[in-house]
Write a protein that holds these residues in place. Structure first.
Motif, short mmCIF file in Angstrom:
data_model
loop_
_atom_site.label_atom_id
_atom_site.label_comp_id
_atom_site.label_asym_id
_atom_site.label_seq_id
_atom_site.Cartn_x
_atom_site.Cartn_y
_atom_site.Cartn_z
N ASP A 98 33.59 -14.98 75.47
CA ASP A 98 33.54 -15.65 73.97
C ASP A 98 33.11 -14.66 72.98
O ASP A 98 33.66 -14.46 71.91
N CYS A 99 32.06 -13.85 73.16
CA CYS A 99 31.59 -12.90 72.41
C CYS A 99 32.97 -12.02 72.11
O CYS A 99 32.89 -11.30 71.18
N GLY A 100 33.34 -11.42 73.09
CA GLY A 100 34.54 -10.27 73.15
C GLY A 100 35.57 -11.02 72.18
O GLY A 100 36.35 -10.30 71.47
N ALA A 101 35.94 -12.13 72.32
CA ALA A 101 36.72 -12.73 71.50
C ALA A 101 36.41 -13.24 70.07
O ALA A 101 37.25 -13.75 69.12
N GLY A 102 35.08 -12.75 69.75
CA GLY A 102 34.55 -13.14 68.29
C GLY A 102 34.27 -14.38 68.24
O GLY A 102 34.05 -15.04 67.07
N LEU A 103 33.91 -15.25 69.47
CA LEU A 103 33.61 -16.73 69.36
C LEU A 103 32.29 -16.75 69.72
O LEU A 103 31.93 -17.40 70.68
N MET A 293 32.70 -26.54 66.85
CA MET A 293 31.10 -26.04 66.49
C MET A 293 31.29 -24.97 65.27
O MET A 293 31.82 -23.89 66.04
N ILE A 294 30.65 -24.73 64.42
CA ILE A 294 30.63 -23.84 63.38
C ILE A 294 31.99 -22.77 63.51
O ILE A 294 33.03 -23.14 63.73
N GLY A 295 31.73 -21.33 63.77
CA GLY A 295 32.99 -20.82 63.90
C GLY A 295 32.20 -19.17 64.10
O GLY A 295 30.92 -19.17 64.05
N GLY A 296 32.95 -18.18 64.80
CA GLY A 296 32.37 -16.93 65.30
C GLY A 296 32.25 -16.13 64.04
O GLY A 296 32.67 -16.36 62.75
N ILE A 297 31.65 -14.91 64.22
CA ILE A 297 31.46 -13.94 63.27
C ILE A 297 32.47 -13.51 62.33
O ILE A 297 32.71 -13.57 61.37
N PRO A 298 33.59 -13.11 63.26
CA PRO A 298 34.82 -12.48 62.38
C PRO A 298 35.38 -13.70 61.60
O PRO A 298 36.00 -13.28 60.56
N GLU A 299 35.59 -14.90 62.15
CA GLU A 299 36.10 -16.06 61.46
C GLU A 299 35.34 -16.28 60.20
O GLU A 299 35.84 -16.82 59.15
N THR A 300 34.05 -16.23 60.17
CA THR A 300 33.38 -16.53 59.25
C THR A 300 33.46 -15.57 58.11
O THR A 300 33.57 -16.03 56.71
N GLN A 301 33.65 -14.15 58.41
CA GLN A 301 33.92 -13.19 57.30
C GLN A 301 35.38 -13.51 56.68
O GLN A 301 35.61 -13.55 55.63
N GLU A 302 36.29 -13.93 57.72
CA GLU A 302 37.48 -14.41 57.21
C GLU A 302 37.71 -15.37 56.24
O GLU A 302 38.17 -15.50 55.15
N MET A 303 36.80 -16.38 56.39
CA MET A 303 36.48 -17.70 55.53
C MET A 303 35.96 -17.15 54.32
O MET A 303 36.25 -17.67 53.24
#
Ligand code: NAP
Ligand code: ZN
Ligand code: ZN
Length: 349
Positions: A98-103, A293-303
């Motif tokens: 999950d961490c590897g996938a940015g999740l 549930m919320i979102g990963g760090i890369p997707e949070t930056q994308e958002m």
């Protein structure tokens, strides 16, 4: 370093001023002077131990924005003065799939911004109702909105990503008819984001007084969900429903609004179970019930970048820290338009 914060000593006690400590920044840490912190309904669930397992003292807050005050020697991506944010995640194992996938949000060892395990005193993380926070650079987000919008950016760190992530995962876009249930902090962001993604948006509220405001937020149509005839008019019409309601309610009433193969995703996390579903509402039209549930760090930056590009921020009501208990009571009544944000400067007084 000792700083001022607001938190509770027990689930049945109001929040009050506290002095807390933060670690000195390590080589990969970013020390942030918090300017504003949004008030999420999860803060209420947790500070009152409605989900069980809350450790005290509890300092809530995971919609944090501010400026970098200092960085560790190894930090390359951030410099003092930068506008940054911290959401719900301040650590994770960093090596699972999950961490590897940015999740990181789905990592079994995700550490929440508050009430998570940490070697720092007092042994659990303390959140953003505070003057400062120190966070590993991997979990720090860059804010590209104008500085003048900073307070209204804060809610994107939880309400924004929690609605953006499922809208993206279920591929909401032009030609889709999307329902957003509950017009609070999450729901009002869901309306804005689904609209910006090109969907036809139908808002569902228990509050007739929010009807006009929901249109102003971007809803094409607004339904008062306690009016059966208004609900019936939308039967089998929605491809996707994002349900943000913070309390148990009849889910079957919303399944009936989904098309064949439609999905309702729950992001609201009530303390006690929903009274439904009856399985037939799902079986009859091959419908799906899901969660997110919320979102990963890369997707949070994308958002955050998507919102900066589209000029999207939250609609906020600014409060001083000492108004937090009153704000919680208003949220429990659905009286929020549409996110309270604490002005961290009020903590210094
Ligand atoms: P909020 O601002 O308080 O909004 C919740 C809205 O739900 C209310 O404004 C109200 O909207 C509607 N509602 C209908 N019946 C209600 C009732 N009996 N009690 C309370 N609300 C009712 O809350 P939020 O911050 O958006 O959070 C919503 C839920 O999502 C909470 O359970 C929170 O813990 C959860 N959450 C989950 C995640 C995740 O990762 N899945 C992330 C953040 C938050 P109307 O007036 O329009 O009916
Ligand atoms: Zn939240
Ligand atoms: Zn992990």
């Amino acid at each position: 370093m000792t700083i001022k914060a607001y938190g509770a000593h027990a689930g049945d006690r109001p929040l009050e001023p506290l002095d807390i400590t933060r670690r000195a920044p390590g080589p990969h840490d970013v020390q942030i002077a918090i300017a504003y912190c949004g008030v999420c309904h999860s803060d209420i669930h947790q500070v009152r131990s409605e989900w069980a397992g809350t450790r005290y003292p509890c300092v809530p807050g995971h919609e944090i924005v501010g400026r970098v005050a200092a960085v560790g020697a190894q930090v390359a991506g951030f410099a003092p003065g930068d506008l940054v944010g911290v959401g719900c995640i301040v650590d994770s194992c960093r090596h699972c799939a999950d961490c590897g996938a940015g999740l990181e949000n789905y990592c079994d060892h995700m550490v929440g911004t508050y009430n998570g395990p940490t070697p720092d005193a007092p042994g659990h993380t303390l959140g953003g109702y505070a003057q400062q926070i120190v966070v590993h650079e991997r979990y720090v987000l860059r804010i590209r909105h104008p500085a003048a919008q900073l307070a209204a950016v804060a809610p994107l760190l939880c309400a924004g990503i929690t609605t953006y992530s499922p809208l993206r995962h279920w591929k909401v876009g032009p030609g889709h008819r999307v329902g957003v249930v509950g017009i609070g902090g999450l729901g009002h962001m869901g309306i804005k984001l689904a609209r910006a993604m090109g969907a036809h948006v139908v808002a569902f509220t228990t509050s007739p007084s929010k009807r006009e405001a929901a249109r102003a937020l971007g809803a094409h149509e607004v339904v008062v969900s306690r009016q059966p005839e208004e609900m019936a008019a939308h039967a089998q019409s929605l491809d996707f429903i994002l349900n943000t309601v913070a309390a148990p309610h009849d889910l079957d009433a919303f399944f009936a609004l989904l098309t064949r193969d439609g999905t309702m995703t729950l992001v609201g996390a009530p303390a006690t179970p929903h009274p439904s579903p009856q399985v037939f509402g799902l079986i009859m039209k091959r419908r799906s019930l899901a969660g997110s549930m919320i979102g990963g760090i890369p997707e949070t930056q994308e958002m955050l970048d998507f919102c900066a590009q589209h000029g999207i921020v939250a609609d906020v009501e600014m409060i001083r820290a000492e108004q937090i208990n009153e704000a919680y009571e208003r949220m429990l009544k659905g009286d929020v338009h549409y996110r309270f944000v604490i002005d961290s400067a009020s903590l210094a007084a």
